[in-house]
Design a protein around this motif. Structure first.
Motif, PDB file in Angstrom:
ATOM      1  N   HIS A 225       0.828  -1.207   0.000  1.00 34.47           N
ATOM      2  CA  HIS A 225       0.000   0.000   0.000  1.00 34.47           C
ATOM      3  C   HIS A 225       0.864   1.260   0.000  1.00 34.47           C
ATOM      4  N   ASP A 226       1.948   1.222   0.734  1.00 34.65           N
ATOM      5  CA  ASP A 226       2.871   2.354   0.746  1.00 34.65           C
ATOM      6  C   ASP A 226       3.484   2.548  -0.636  1.00 34.65           C
ATOM      7  N   LEU A 227       3.798   1.442  -1.304  1.00 31.60           N
ATOM      8  CA  LEU A 227       4.342   1.528  -2.667  1.00 31.60           C
ATOM      9  C   LEU A 227       3.326   2.165  -3.616  1.00 31.60           C
ATOM     10  N   ALA A 228       2.063   1.763  -3.508  1.00 33.50           N
ATOM     11  CA  ALA A 228       1.025   2.335  -4.371  1.00 33.50           C
ATOM     12  C   ALA A 228       0.920   3.837  -4.167  1.00 33.50           C
ATOM     13  N   HIS A 229       1.020   4.277  -2.908  1.00 33.25           N
ATOM     14  CA  HIS A 229       0.973   5.714  -2.615  1.00 33.25           C
ATOM     15  C   HIS A 229       2.168   6.430  -3.234  1.00 33.25           C
ATOM     16  N   LEU A 230       3.335   5.788  -3.164  1.00 37.63           N
ATOM     17  CA  LEU A 230       4.550   6.403  -3.683  1.00 37.63           C
ATOM     18  C   LEU A 230       4.531   6.483  -5.208  1.00 37.63           C
ATOM     19  N   LEU A 231       3.962   5.464  -5.854  1.00 35.25           N
ATOM     20  CA  LEU A 231       3.956   5.422  -7.308  1.00 35.25           C
ATOM     21  C   LEU A 231       2.800   6.192  -7.942  1.00 35.25           C
ATOM     22  N   HIS A 232       1.840   6.577  -7.133  1.00 33.29           N
ATOM     23  CA  HIS A 232       0.659   7.257  -7.698  1.00 33.29           C
ATOM     24  C   HIS A 232       1.017   8.472  -8.555  1.00 33.29           C
ATOM     25  N   PRO A 233       1.908   9.367  -8.118  1.00 32.39           N
ATOM     26  CA  PRO A 233       2.250  10.514  -8.974  1.00 32.39           C
ATOM     27  C   PRO A 233       2.913  10.106 -10.292  1.00 32.39           C
ATOM     28  N   ILE A 234       3.572   8.932 -10.305  1.00 27.59           N
ATOM     29  CA  ILE A 234       4.233   8.457 -11.527  1.00 27.59           C
ATOM     30  C   ILE A 234       3.221   7.852 -12.480  1.00 27.59           C
TER      31      ILE A 234
END
Length: 245
Positions: A225-234
């Motif tokens: 879930h943390d990864l999804a949050h981090l990748l969202h802007p990309i």
């Protein structure tokens, strides 16, 4: 940043990969089901009546058995490089009573399999105290201090690495390609076709034909879930650009 040898060793040993045991003075190697607990100790789930249980039976009045656990990485994709191999040496002892029940809960944290319900009957649990850890990759062998191994934590993305890479390839190829090209800047080539081939808490490895590059996350991620949050802007750059406008 990149994972340290101790972190990779803990990741390989966590319990998501097949392992074989080499047991002192016994024929082998023998396939074994295992996980590691929070301290990095190996828990072995063993059929009570079988080859492995017989091999682990202590000899000469001892209450434990020396063995080496051999674990090879299985890359998530055919094009993904291997993380290597780890050998963990130590002594295994059979657990009973409260110790077995507590260890079963630790085992279930990684692999909540039904055989845990049969511990004490058709299944037995052994705990292996780690004495030596060796990590090998690209024919280079590294001795890892057992304390460093114990203090390291397995990578939180390893168990879902295949799913994450497959999702990027199936649904976000254009966005990832644009992102990689921006990160590489002048090092990008017109014919580059970047593909993510490995991912961990610190970043991901992309392959472009015969070349590869490692791109780091702004910070280590803690879970999917943390990864999804981090990748969202990309992955949703157009949405972010529209919001900014």
């Amino acid at each position: 940043m990149q994972p340290s040898p101790a972190e990779i060793a803990r990741t390989l040993a966590a319990g998501h990969l097949p392992a074989v045991a080499h047991i002192a003075c016994r024929p082998g190697p023998i396939p074994v089901r295992h996980v590691t607990d929070a301290q990095g100790r190996v828990l072995l789930l063993v059929p009570s009546e079988g080859t492995l249980a017989a091999a682990l039976r202590p000899q000469d009045g001892n209450d434990d058995t020396a063995l080496v656990l051999d674990i090879k990485d299985v890359p998530p994709m055919a094009t993904s490089p291997s993380l290597g191999r780890v050998w963990i040496s130590g002594w295994a002892v059979r657990l009973d009573g409260d110790d077995a029940r507590a260890a079963a809960l630790d085992y279930a944290d990684t692999d909540a399999c039904g055989d845990l319900l049969d511990i004490g009957e058709s299944q037995s649990l052994y705990r292996m105290e780690v004495a030596e850890v060796r990590y090998e990759r690209h024919e280079k062998l590294v001795e890892i201090d057992p304390d460093d191994y114990a203090e390291a934590t397995p990578d939180p993305l390893r168990a879902v690495e295949f799913d994450l890479i497959a999702d990027l390839a199936d649904h976000h190829t254009a966005e990832m390609s644009d992102y990689v090209r921006r990160q590489l800047g002048g090092n990008a080539r017109p014919d580059d076709d970047p593909k993510v081939v490995r991912m961990d808490r610190y970043g991901f490895l992309v392959r472009m034909g015969g070349r590869s590059a490692r791109l780091a996350f702004p910070r280590p991620v803690t879970d999917r879930h943390d990864l999804a949050h981090l990748l969202h802007p990309i992955l949703c750059r157009r949405c972010c650009d529209s919001s900014a406008a």
